[in-house]
Enzyme design. Structure first.
Site, PDB file in Angstrom:
ATOM      1  N   ASP A 179       0.846  -1.191   0.000  1.00 20.58           N
ATOM      2  CA  ASP A 179       0.000   0.000   0.000  1.00 20.58           C
ATOM      3  C   ASP A 179       0.888   1.250   0.000  1.00 20.58           C
ATOM      4  O   ASP A 179       1.895   1.310   0.693  1.00 20.58           O
ATOM      5  CB  ASP A 179      -0.918  -0.013   1.234  1.00 20.58           C
ATOM      6  CG  ASP A 179      -2.066   0.963   1.098  1.00 20.58           C
ATOM      7  OD1 ASP A 179      -3.213   0.512   0.959  1.00 20.58           O
ATOM      8  OD2 ASP A 179      -1.819   2.194   1.129  1.00 20.58           O
ATOM      9  N   ILE A 180       0.477   2.253  -0.782  1.00 14.62           N
ATOM     10  CA  ILE A 180       1.273   3.486  -0.917  1.00 14.62           C
ATOM     11  C   ILE A 180       1.280   4.292   0.387  1.00 14.62           C
ATOM     12  O   ILE A 180       2.185   5.090   0.623  1.00 14.62           O
ATOM     13  CB  ILE A 180       0.734   4.325  -2.100  1.00 14.62           C
ATOM     14  CG1 ILE A 180       1.782   5.290  -2.623  1.00 14.62           C
ATOM     15  CG2 ILE A 180      -0.558   5.052  -1.737  1.00 14.62           C
ATOM     16  CD1 ILE A 180       1.426   5.907  -3.965  1.00 14.62           C
TER      17      ILE A 180
ATOM     18  N   ASN B 210     -12.802  -3.180   2.676  1.00 17.77           N
ATOM     19  CA  ASN B 210     -13.737  -2.061   2.737  1.00 17.77           C
ATOM     20  C   ASN B 210     -14.669  -2.149   1.530  1.00 17.77           C
ATOM     21  O   ASN B 210     -14.217  -2.385   0.405  1.00 17.77           O
ATOM     22  CB  ASN B 210     -12.972  -0.742   2.748  1.00 17.77           C
ATOM     23  CG  ASN B 210     -12.109  -0.585   3.991  1.00 17.77           C
ATOM     24  OD1 ASN B 210     -12.485  -1.023   5.068  1.00 17.77           O
ATOM     25  ND2 ASN B 210     -10.937   0.009   3.829  1.00 17.77           N
TER      26      ASN B 210
ATOM     27  N   GLY C  47     -15.960   2.592   3.699  1.00 12.74           N
ATOM     28  CA  GLY C  47     -14.659   3.260   3.638  1.00 12.74           C
ATOM     29  C   GLY C  47     -13.854   2.927   2.402  1.00 12.74           C
ATOM     30  O   GLY C  47     -12.651   3.185   2.354  1.00 12.74           O
ATOM     31  N   GLN C  48     -14.519   2.371   1.373  1.00 17.33           N
ATOM     32  CA  GLN C  48     -13.791   2.028   0.156  1.00 17.33           C
ATOM     33  C   GLN C  48     -13.475   3.299  -0.641  1.00 17.33           C
ATOM     34  O   GLN C  48     -14.362   4.134  -0.848  1.00 17.33           O
ATOM     35  CB  GLN C  48     -14.629   1.069  -0.708  1.00 17.33           C
ATOM     36  CG  GLN C  48     -13.861   0.500  -1.889  1.00 17.33           C
ATOM     37  CD  GLN C  48     -14.646  -0.583  -2.632  1.00 17.33           C
ATOM     38  OE1 GLN C  48     -15.798  -0.885  -2.277  1.00 17.33           O
ATOM     39  NE2 GLN C  48     -14.037  -1.145  -3.656  1.00 17.33           N
ATOM     40  N   SER C  49     -12.214   3.439  -1.042  1.00 17.62           N
ATOM     41  CA  SER C  49     -11.832   4.621  -1.821  1.00 17.62           C
ATOM     42  C   SER C  49     -11.386   4.258  -3.228  1.00 17.62           C
ATOM     43  O   SER C  49     -11.425   5.107  -4.124  1.00 17.62           O
ATOM     44  CB  SER C  49     -10.731   5.405  -1.100  1.00 17.62           C
ATOM     45  OG  SER C  49      -9.583   4.605  -0.924  1.00 17.62           O
TER      46      SER C  49
ATOM     47  N   HIS D 237     -10.262  -5.125  -3.240  1.00 20.19           N
ATOM     48  CA  HIS D 237      -8.925  -5.459  -2.750  1.00 20.19           C
ATOM     49  C   HIS D 237      -9.012  -5.931  -1.314  1.00 20.19           C
ATOM     50  O   HIS D 237      -9.833  -5.457  -0.532  1.00 20.19           O
ATOM     51  CB  HIS D 237      -7.979  -4.261  -2.869  1.00 20.19           C
ATOM     52  CG  HIS D 237      -8.566  -2.971  -2.385  1.00 20.19           C
ATOM     53  ND1 HIS D 237      -9.432  -2.220  -3.152  1.00 20.19           N
ATOM     54  CD2 HIS D 237      -8.445  -2.333  -1.207  1.00 20.19           C
ATOM     55  CE1 HIS D 237      -9.803  -1.162  -2.463  1.00 20.19           C
ATOM     56  NE2 HIS D 237      -9.235  -1.198  -1.282  1.00 20.19           N
ATOM     57  N   LEU D 238      -8.142  -6.858  -0.995  1.00 18.17           N
ATOM     58  CA  LEU D 238      -8.018  -7.393   0.355  1.00 18.17           C
ATOM     59  C   LEU D 238      -6.789  -6.739   0.981  1.00 18.17           C
ATOM     60  O   LEU D 238      -5.684  -6.869   0.455  1.00 18.17           O
ATOM     61  CB  LEU D 238      -7.834  -8.910   0.261  1.00 18.17           C
ATOM     62  CG  LEU D 238      -7.674  -9.724   1.533  1.00 18.17           C
ATOM     63  CD1 LEU D 238      -8.983  -9.775   2.304  1.00 18.17           C
ATOM     64  CD2 LEU D 238      -7.220 -11.139   1.186  1.00 18.17           C
ATOM     65  N   HIS D 239      -7.006  -6.001   2.077  1.00 14.04           N
ATOM     66  CA  HIS D 239      -5.867  -5.443   2.815  1.00 14.04           C
ATOM     67  C   HIS D 239      -5.292  -6.544   3.708  1.00 14.04           C
ATOM     68  O   HIS D 239      -6.047  -7.217   4.415  1.00 14.04           O
ATOM     69  CB  HIS D 239      -6.300  -4.308   3.744  1.00 14.04           C
ATOM     70  CG  HIS D 239      -6.822  -3.076   3.073  1.00 14.04           C
ATOM     71  ND1 HIS D 239      -6.094  -1.914   2.954  1.00 14.04           N
ATOM     72  CD2 HIS D 239      -8.022  -2.805   2.504  1.00 14.04           C
ATOM     73  CE1 HIS D 239      -6.817  -0.984   2.354  1.00 14.04           C
ATOM     74  NE2 HIS D 239      -8.000  -1.500   2.073  1.00 14.04           N
TER      75      HIS D 239
HETATM   76  P1  5GP Z   1      -9.726   1.380   0.388  1.00 17.81           P
HETATM   77  O1  5GP Z   1      -9.829   2.687   1.133  1.00 17.81           O
HETATM   78  O2  5GP Z   1     -10.424   1.465  -0.962  1.00 17.81           O
HETATM   79  O3  5GP Z   1     -10.110   0.189   1.179  1.00 17.81           O
HETATM   80  O4  5GP Z   1      -8.187   1.164   0.118  1.00 17.81           O
HETATM   81  C1  5GP Z   1      -7.492   1.735  -0.937  1.00 17.81           C
HETATM   82  C2  5GP Z   1      -6.042   1.676  -0.595  1.00 17.81           C
HETATM   83  O5  5GP Z   1      -5.291   1.910  -1.759  1.00 17.81           O
HETATM   84  C3  5GP Z   1      -5.615   2.735   0.437  1.00 17.81           C
HETATM   85  O6  5GP Z   1      -5.070   2.096   1.578  1.00 17.81           O
HETATM   86  C4  5GP Z   1      -4.582   3.565  -0.318  1.00 17.81           C
HETATM   87  O7  5GP Z   1      -3.506   3.974   0.498  1.00 17.81           O
HETATM   88  C5  5GP Z   1      -4.145   2.633  -1.432  1.00 17.81           C
HETATM   89  N1  5GP Z   1      -3.714   3.300  -2.645  1.00 17.81           N
HETATM   90  C6  5GP Z   1      -4.334   4.356  -3.255  1.00 17.81           C
HETATM   91  N2  5GP Z   1      -3.661   4.697  -4.362  1.00 17.81           N
HETATM   92  C7  5GP Z   1      -2.603   3.843  -4.456  1.00 17.81           C
HETATM   93  C8  5GP Z   1      -1.546   3.698  -5.416  1.00 17.81           C
HETATM   94  O8  5GP Z   1      -1.424   4.420  -6.403  1.00 17.81           O
HETATM   95  N3  5GP Z   1      -0.637   2.708  -5.183  1.00 17.81           N
HETATM   96  C9  5GP Z   1      -0.720   1.887  -4.091  1.00 17.81           C
HETATM   97  N4  5GP Z   1       0.220   0.955  -3.956  1.00 17.81           N
HETATM   98  N5  5GP Z   1      -1.719   1.989  -3.181  1.00 17.81           N
HETATM   99  C10 5GP Z   1      -2.641   2.957  -3.367  1.00 17.81           C
END
Ligand code: 5GP
Ligand code: ZN
Length: 115
Positions: A31-32, A88, A94-96, A101-103
């Site tokens: 994750d970034i 999420n 909280g999905q962005s 994706h699975l964290h």
């Molecule tokens: P969500 O909030 O949808 O569950 O998780 C999205 C995740 O993607 C966040 O933890 C965010 O830091 C990560 N993310 C967003 N943009 C990028 C990217 O360009 N590269 C990587 N490796 N992770 C990203």
């Protein structure tokens, strides 16, 4: 594949990433913006918007994704102390990024319940 999806672009190599695993069906990368010492995202290469949109024909893919996530967690040394999977789902979840994706979160004690 979706033209304007961030993770589809990442799969195509149009966005740089720190890959930890890749095969023909899934990939995993750091994750970034990590919120734990180990924070890896495992995704299907097929564009599936949310886990709630998984269809019966994706069942094998989902099983494969979980097996690979387990393998990655073990390789990262998370098995002994434990770790957390988070998916999420949707706005309130909280999905962005709308490519499911699975964290994998680990390397520290994680709080419960989440906020
Ligand atoms: P969500 O909030 O949808 O569950 O998780 C999205 C995740 O993607 C966040 O933890 C965010 O830091 C990560 N993310 C967003 N943009 C990028 C990217 O360009 N590269 C990587 N490796 N992770 C990203
Ligand atoms: Zn996508």
């Amino acid at each position: 594949m979706s033209d304007d999806c961030l993770f589809c672009k990442l799969i195509r190599g149009e966005i740089p990433s720190k890959m930890v695993f890749e095969d023909d069906r899934v990939c995993a990368f750091h994750d970034i913006n990590p919120i734990a010492p180990t924070h890896i995202l495992v995704i299907p290469k097929k564009h599936i918007t949310t886990i709630a949109c998984v269809r019966p024909e994706d069942a094998d893919l989902m099983g494969h994704l979980i097996l690979k996530a387990n393998q990655i967690a073990a390789e990262q040394g998370l098995k002994e102390n434990g770790f957390r999977y988070v998916v999420n789902t949707g706005e309130d979840g909280g999905q962005s990024v709308f490519h499911m994706h699975l964290h994998i979160l680990g390397g520290r004690k994680l709080n419960w319940p989440p906020g």
